[in-house]
Write a protein that holds these residues in place. Structure first.
Motif, short mmCIF file in Angstrom:
data_model
loop_
_atom_site.label_atom_id
_atom_site.label_comp_id
_atom_site.label_asym_id
_atom_site.label_seq_id
_atom_site.Cartn_x
_atom_site.Cartn_y
_atom_site.Cartn_z
N ILE A 36 40.91 35.30 39.72
CA ILE A 36 40.40 35.70 38.07
C ILE A 36 40.29 34.73 37.18
CG2 ILE A 36 41.70 36.90 36.14
CD1 ILE A 36 43.25 38.59 38.36
N TYR A 37 41.05 33.45 37.51
CA TYR A 37 40.69 32.62 36.60
C TYR A 37 38.91 31.97 36.79
CZ TYR A 37 40.62 28.13 33.87
OH TYR A 37 40.46 27.04 33.02
N ALA A 38 38.62 31.94 37.89
CA ALA A 38 37.29 31.57 38.18
C ALA A 38 36.34 32.70 37.68
CB ALA A 38 36.82 31.56 39.65
N ALA A 39 36.67 34.02 37.70
CA ALA A 39 36.01 35.22 37.00
C ALA A 39 35.77 35.21 35.71
CB ALA A 39 36.24 36.49 37.58
N ARG A 59 47.02 35.71 49.74
CA ARG A 59 48.28 36.56 49.00
C ARG A 59 47.88 37.65 47.96
NH1 ARG A 59 54.34 34.47 48.05
NH2 ARG A 59 55.05 36.45 46.92
N GLU A 60 48.33 38.90 48.09
CA GLU A 60 47.72 39.67 46.96
C GLU A 60 46.18 39.91 46.72
OE1 GLU A 60 50.40 38.83 43.81
OE2 GLU A 60 52.16 38.56 44.99
N ARG A 61 45.74 39.65 47.71
CA ARG A 61 44.07 39.64 47.64
C ARG A 61 43.74 38.66 46.36
NH1 ARG A 61 41.70 43.50 50.73
NH2 ARG A 61 40.26 43.89 49.35
N ALA A 62 44.39 37.75 46.02
CA ALA A 62 44.04 36.78 44.90
C ALA A 62 42.52 36.15 45.26
CB ALA A 62 45.00 35.85 44.59
N GLY A 63 42.33 35.86 46.39
CA GLY A 63 40.85 35.39 46.59
C GLY A 63 39.73 36.11 46.24
N ILE A 64 39.95 37.34 45.78
CA ILE A 64 38.89 38.24 45.35
C ILE A 64 39.30 38.99 44.41
CG2 ILE A 64 37.59 38.40 47.91
CD1 ILE A 64 39.08 41.39 47.87
N GLY A 65 40.37 38.56 43.50
CA GLY A 65 40.98 39.35 42.33
C GLY A 65 39.91 39.58 41.16
N GLY A 66 38.88 38.59 41.08
CA GLY A 66 38.02 38.04 40.14
C GLY A 66 36.83 39.50 40.19
N LEU A 67 36.75 39.93 41.46
CA LEU A 67 35.66 41.08 41.45
C LEU A 67 36.13 42.28 40.72
CD1 LEU A 67 35.01 38.96 43.54
CD2 LEU A 67 34.13 41.16 44.84
N ALA A 68 37.43 42.61 40.63
CA ALA A 68 37.80 43.85 39.92
C ALA A 68 38.04 43.44 38.48
CB ALA A 68 39.28 44.26 40.26
N TYR A 69 38.50 42.12 38.26
CA TYR A 69 38.32 41.71 36.72
C TYR A 69 37.04 41.92 36.03
CZ TYR A 69 38.37 38.31 32.94
OH TYR A 69 38.21 37.60 31.77
N LEU A 70 36.12 41.55 36.75
CA LEU A 70 34.73 41.57 36.24
C LEU A 70 34.00 42.88 36.30
CD1 LEU A 70 33.15 38.30 37.96
CD2 LEU A 70 33.63 38.69 35.53
N ALA A 71 34.84 43.88 36.97
CA ALA A 71 34.23 45.20 37.27
C ALA A 71 34.54 45.97 35.83
CB ALA A 71 34.73 45.88 38.21
#
Length: 281
Positions: A36-39, A59-71
């Motif tokens: 999320i921070y990178a996003a 953990r908790e799919r944090a490595g791709i969490g930014g994709l949903a944030y940007l969506a």
């Protein structure tokens, strides 16, 4: 890959922290983790679309969490598989990267898992997309870890290693950043001469790049370690401290009591003791 001189020509960079004013309205491969921070930084820079690294998902799919944030902002975003290209290396991600995850806005313009990253970047650059809207400000990402401190030795949790400051010389920092060198450059291991730095291993990834900072830190006499991406949320410095399990240490850290398999909390306790002893001598 598409090339050109217009402001809509795609960008390739090793990190979202390197995006400048010229990024606005462009599509980019930024080889940061997809948290999320990178996003947030990608949106703040005004990118029209971004491709990050999945950082092992973790953990908790944090490595791709930014994709949903940007969506939620309508911004197309995708992630490159960490075992297809080196995280932290934009050129390598563009050359070898394979898309592993996409958000709904990216899927809507034709981006698919299994697509080559450079093909995806060209599609995003050619699409009629608007710059990302300015996101709501993120909360402070530099935190003192008071319960870990002793003898005046500062222990800091930083969501990104880019947040280390000149005043942090001699401190112990726990970052949410991946442990890869940016573009393979040793000088990017950490900006400041801290006593110790802990990173997320991003599930190690292609060429074991997720722990590549550690030998570079050894050359500067800085203790370095990584925690498992499956134990701690990448992009979250406090999670590195509270949840992290150590997966790699450099020689300097080992001399100060660092061991693979111990909790990061215990590693920090040993590093604080080692730093106190060093100051006393």
């Amino acid at each position: 890959m598409l090339t050109g001189t217009t402001t809509t020509a795609p960008l390739v960079t090793d990190s979202v922290t390197m995006l400048g004013a010229d990024a606005r309205g462009r599509a980019a491969i930024a080889a940061s983790h997809g948290g999320i921070y990178a996003a947030y930084l990608a949106a703040k820079a005004g990118l029209r679309a971004v491709i990050l690294s999945d950082a092992g998902v973790g953990r908790e799919r944090a490595g791709i969490g930014g994709l949903a944030y940007l969506a939620t902002m309508g911004v197309p975003a995708a992630a490159i598989g960490h075992r297809s290209a080196r995280i932290g290396d934009g050129v390598d991600c563009a050359k070898r990267g394979i898309i592993s995850y996409v958000n709904e806005p990216a899927a809507a313009v034709g981006i698919r898992a299994g697509m080559h990253a450079s093909v995806a970047l060209d599609l995003l650059a050619a699409s009629e997309l608007s710059p990302a809207p300015m996101p709501a400000p993120q909360e402070e990402t530099r935190r003192r870890v008071a319960e870990a401190e002793a003898g005046g030795i500062a222990v800091l949790a930083l969501d990104s290693a880019s947040l280390v400051e000149a005043q942090d010389v001699g401190s112990i920092v726990l970052t949410g950043s991946h442990g890869a060198l940016l573009g393979g450059r040793p000088e990017t291991a950490i900006k400041i001469a801290v006593f110790a730095a802990v990173f997320n291993d991003a599930d190690r990834g292609m060429d074991e790049c997720g722990i590549a900072r550690l030998p570079a830190l050894d050359q500067r006499g800085i203790a370095g370690a990584t925690v498992s991406a499956w134990s701690a949320r990448i992009g979250d410095g406090l999670s590195t401290y509270r949840d992290g399990m150590v997966t790699a240490v450099n020689e300097t850290a080992a001399r100060h009591g660092g061991e693979i398999g111990i909790p990061a909390v215990d590693l920090v306790s040993r590093l604080v003791a080692a730093r106190a002893k060093e100051i006393a001598q």
